[in-house]
Design a protein around this motif. Structure first.
Motif, PDB file in Angstrom:
ATOM      1  N   ARG A   6       3.906   1.765   1.886  1.00 49.04           N
ATOM      2  CA  ARG A   6       3.691   0.450   2.489  1.00 49.04           C
ATOM      3  C   ARG A   6       4.770   0.135   3.528  1.00 49.04           C
ATOM      4  N   LEU A   7       5.988   0.604   3.294  1.00 48.30           N
ATOM      5  CA  LEU A   7       7.041   0.412   4.288  1.00 48.30           C
ATOM      6  C   LEU A   7       6.736   1.215   5.553  1.00 48.30           C
ATOM      7  N   GLU A   8       6.181   2.387   5.366  1.00 51.97           N
ATOM      8  CA  GLU A   8       5.781   3.192   6.522  1.00 51.97           C
ATOM      9  C   GLU A   8       4.657   2.512   7.290  1.00 51.97           C
ATOM     10  N   PHE A   9       3.734   1.889   6.548  1.00 52.95           N
ATOM     11  CA  PHE A   9       2.644   1.144   7.193  1.00 52.95           C
ATOM     12  C   PHE A   9       3.191  -0.022   8.000  1.00 52.95           C
ATOM     13  N   ILE A  10       4.150  -0.742   7.425  1.00 54.81           N
ATOM     14  CA  ILE A  10       4.765  -1.860   8.144  1.00 54.81           C
ATOM     15  C   ILE A  10       5.359  -1.374   9.458  1.00 54.81           C
ATOM     16  N   GLU A  11       6.044  -0.251   9.396  1.00 52.71           N
ATOM     17  CA  GLU A  11       6.681   0.280  10.595  1.00 52.71           C
ATOM     18  C   GLU A  11       5.653   0.812  11.587  1.00 52.71           C
ATOM     19  N   PHE A  12       4.553   1.361  11.068  1.00 58.34           N
ATOM     20  CA  PHE A  12       3.473   1.825  11.939  1.00 58.34           C
ATOM     21  C   PHE A  12       2.930   0.666  12.767  1.00 58.34           C
ATOM     22  N   ARG A  13       2.663  -0.449  12.103  1.00 63.10           N
ATOM     23  CA  ARG A  13       2.129  -1.612  12.813  1.00 63.10           C
ATOM     24  C   ARG A  13       3.173  -2.198  13.778  1.00 63.10           C
ATOM     25  N   LEU A  14       4.431  -2.204  13.367  1.00 60.77           N
ATOM     26  CA  LEU A  14       5.489  -2.728  14.237  1.00 60.77           C
ATOM     27  C   LEU A  14       5.602  -1.891  15.508  1.00 60.77           C
ATOM     28  N   TRP A  21       3.350   0.582  16.832  1.00 61.72           N
ATOM     29  CA  TRP A  21       2.169   0.803  17.656  1.00 61.72           C
ATOM     30  C   TRP A  21       1.465  -0.487  18.064  1.00 61.72           C
ATOM     31  N   GLU A  22       1.639  -1.567  17.280  1.00 58.11           N
ATOM     32  CA  GLU A  22       0.904  -2.789  17.579  1.00 58.11           C
ATOM     33  C   GLU A  22       1.815  -3.998  17.766  1.00 58.11           C
ATOM     34  N   GLY A  23       3.107  -3.760  17.705  1.00 62.01           N
ATOM     35  CA  GLY A  23       4.062  -4.824  18.017  1.00 62.01           C
ATOM     36  C   GLY A  23       4.395  -5.747  16.880  1.00 62.01           C
ATOM     37  N   GLY A  24       3.578  -5.772  15.825  1.00 59.85           N
ATOM     38  CA  GLY A  24       3.854  -6.685  14.735  1.00 59.85           C
ATOM     39  C   GLY A  24       2.949  -6.469  13.543  1.00 59.85           C
ATOM     40  N   VAL A  25       3.253  -7.156  12.440  1.00 58.42           N
ATOM     41  CA  VAL A  25       2.486  -7.016  11.211  1.00 58.42           C
ATOM     42  C   VAL A  25       2.487  -8.344  10.471  1.00 58.42           C
ATOM     43  N   ARG A  26       1.390  -8.639   9.797  1.00 58.43           N
ATOM     44  CA  ARG A  26       1.282  -9.859   8.993  1.00 58.43           C
ATOM     45  C   ARG A  26       1.225  -9.489   7.511  1.00 58.43           C
ATOM     46  N   ARG A  27       1.559 -10.446   6.689  1.00 61.36           N
ATOM     47  CA  ARG A  27       1.506 -10.230   5.245  1.00 61.36           C
ATOM     48  C   ARG A  27       0.087  -9.845   4.808  1.00 61.36           C
ATOM     49  N   LYS A  28      -0.894 -10.488   5.426  1.00 66.65           N
ATOM     50  CA  LYS A  28      -2.279 -10.228   5.037  1.00 66.65           C
ATOM     51  C   LYS A  28      -2.710  -8.806   5.408  1.00 66.65           C
ATOM     52  N   GLN A  39       3.707  -9.451  -3.806  1.00 63.70           N
ATOM     53  CA  GLN A  39       4.120  -8.065  -3.571  1.00 63.70           C
ATOM     54  C   GLN A  39       4.250  -7.771  -2.084  1.00 63.70           C
ATOM     55  N   ALA A  40       3.325  -8.284  -1.274  1.00 60.36           N
ATOM     56  CA  ALA A  40       3.404  -8.079   0.171  1.00 60.36           C
ATOM     57  C   ALA A  40       4.664  -8.734   0.731  1.00 60.36           C
ATOM     58  N   SER A  41       5.008  -9.912   0.194  1.00 62.40           N
ATOM     59  CA  SER A  41       6.232 -10.588   0.632  1.00 62.40           C
ATOM     60  C   SER A  41       7.463  -9.772   0.263  1.00 62.40           C
ATOM     61  N   LEU A  65       7.900  -6.857   2.691  1.00 62.65           N
ATOM     62  CA  LEU A  65       8.475  -7.262   3.973  1.00 62.65           C
ATOM     63  C   LEU A  65       9.972  -7.559   3.834  1.00 62.65           C
ATOM     64  N   THR A  66      10.341  -8.172   2.710  1.00 60.74           N
ATOM     65  CA  THR A  66      11.757  -8.445   2.466  1.00 60.74           C
ATOM     66  C   THR A  66      12.534  -7.144   2.301  1.00 60.74           C
ATOM     67  N   LEU A  67      11.944  -6.196   1.548  1.00 60.35           N
ATOM     68  CA  LEU A  67      12.588  -4.904   1.338  1.00 60.35           C
ATOM     69  C   LEU A  67      12.753  -4.163   2.656  1.00 60.35           C
ATOM     70  N   TYR A  68      11.737  -4.252   3.511  1.00 58.41           N
ATOM     71  CA  TYR A  68      11.832  -3.559   4.803  1.00 58.41           C
ATOM     72  C   TYR A  68      13.006  -4.109   5.613  1.00 58.41           C
ATOM     73  N   GLN A  69      13.145  -5.430   5.612  1.00 54.41           N
ATOM     74  CA  GLN A  69      14.235  -6.042   6.370  1.00 54.41           C
ATOM     75  C   GLN A  69      15.602  -5.697   5.784  1.00 54.41           C
ATOM     76  N   GLU A  70      15.639  -5.499   4.475  1.00 58.74           N
ATOM     77  CA  GLU A  70      16.900  -5.089   3.844  1.00 58.74           C
ATOM     78  C   GLU A  70      17.234  -3.643   4.182  1.00 58.74           C
ATOM     79  N   GLN A  71      16.216  -2.805   4.239  1.00 60.87           N
ATOM     80  CA  GLN A  71      16.423  -1.393   4.534  1.00 60.87           C
ATOM     81  C   GLN A  71      16.782  -1.154   5.993  1.00 60.87           C
ATOM     82  N   VAL A  72      16.201  -1.951   6.884  1.00 58.63           N
ATOM     83  CA  VAL A  72      16.438  -1.770   8.325  1.00 58.63           C
ATOM     84  C   VAL A  72      16.796  -3.115   8.954  1.00 58.63           C
TER      85      VAL A  72
END
Length: 306
Positions: free
Chosen positions: A15-23, A25-32, A44-46, A49-56
């Protein structure tokens, strides 16, 4: 994914890889987007996103007006290795109908199309039987419809399969033919039935044409202008005006055919044929050695795709 990322479960990691994929290739990602793609809960989606921001830290910002997380100006991928081929492959599978939109990770789907080829039906039971024989290094009998004049009707023949090949249009199985006593290519759609698994006796290590690799050296067509040669070199990943492709001898005919290099590409119009062979004599000798194709002949030898 970056090897430095540790202690994260595979499901979360994906899911973190998916978040980064959207960021990326598409500039952004939503919780939905995460909820829809992976079927997780809102909390869980929240957390993802929090974990991603902590990691990067600093990789993402929240756009209040668009109500989505967007890539920052200093964005640097950590979970994803951005590759154009990877993105375009996903787009291609969508265009070909080989994947559902939910499987591609692509949210914004640009209008696209491909030059389709007729769908070739491969019986799943036959494919599974061939896979079983390949995995267990056994042989199998197949009812095979050849297109040569020697066997115009379907014939049961025993083969020992060891690999698959794809020429850009169709799949074949590379196998030792127990009738002809040599390795050949059998098109999967022409396998009409299967039966009688048995002992193999011959493995892929014995297929010398499969094991041998041939260096195919390509360069821009000599009649192109300097600027055209430059862009062709970029298109084919050339260095110092050439690229060297390592091709299995068993796949050489297919590779050259797809690249337009079977005959005399120098005599073709450069606007249609952008590349030529640098080591033409070596490649022709390899083809003759494999008894695959004789330059100047009008037909492929029947040892290819029987």
């Amino acid at each position: 994914m970056n090897d430095e990322v540790t202690g994260i479960r595979w499901g979360v990691e994906q899911r973190l890889e998916f978040i980064e994929f959207r960021l990326f290739w598409e500039g952004g990602v939503r919780r939905k987007d995460i909820i829809k793609m992976f079927g997780v809960s809102v909390p869980q989606a929240s957390k993802d996103l929090t974990l991603y921001q902590e990691q990067v830290p600093g990789n993402v910002e929240y756009d209040k007006s668009a109500k989505r997380y967007v890539a920052s100006h200093d964005f640097k991928p950590k979970f994803l290795q951005p590759e154009s081929d990877g993105y375009l492959s996903r787009l291609r599978t969508l265009a070909e109908g080989l994947a559902k939109p939910s499987e591609s990770w692509i949210g914004y789907r640009p209008d696209s199309d491909i030059a389709l080829t007729p769908h070739r039906e491969v019986d799943p039971s036959s494919l599974r039987a061939v896979l079983d024989a390949m995995r267990e290094q056994r042989s199998i009998e197949v009812l095979y419809q050849s297109m040569n004049s020697v066997r115009p009707d379907p014939v049961w023949r025993r083969m020992s399969p060891h690999a698959f090949g794809y020429d850009g249009f169709r799949w074949h199985v590379r196998a030792h033919c127990h009738i002809d006593g040599k390795f050949k290519d059998f098109l999967l759609p022409r396998i009409l039935d299967v039966r009688s698994p048995g002992l193999g006796g011959v493995t892929g290590k014995d297929d010398l044409h499969w094991q041998e690799h041939v260096a195919v050296e390509i360069t821009p067509h000599p009649q192109l202008t300097d600027s055209q040669k430059k862009v062709v070199a970029k298109d084919y990943g050339m260095r110092d005006g050439k690229a060297v492709l390592s091709v299995r001898l068993a796949m050489l005919f297919y590779a050259l055919k797809r690249l337009g290099l079977l005959r005399d590409p120098e005599k073709e119009e450069p606007r249609a044929q952008h590349i030529v062979l640098l080591n033409k004599d070596d490649v022709q000798a390899a083809l003759r050695r494999a008894e695959i194709y004789n330059f100047g002949a009008t037909e492929i030898n029947t040892t290819k795709s029987s």
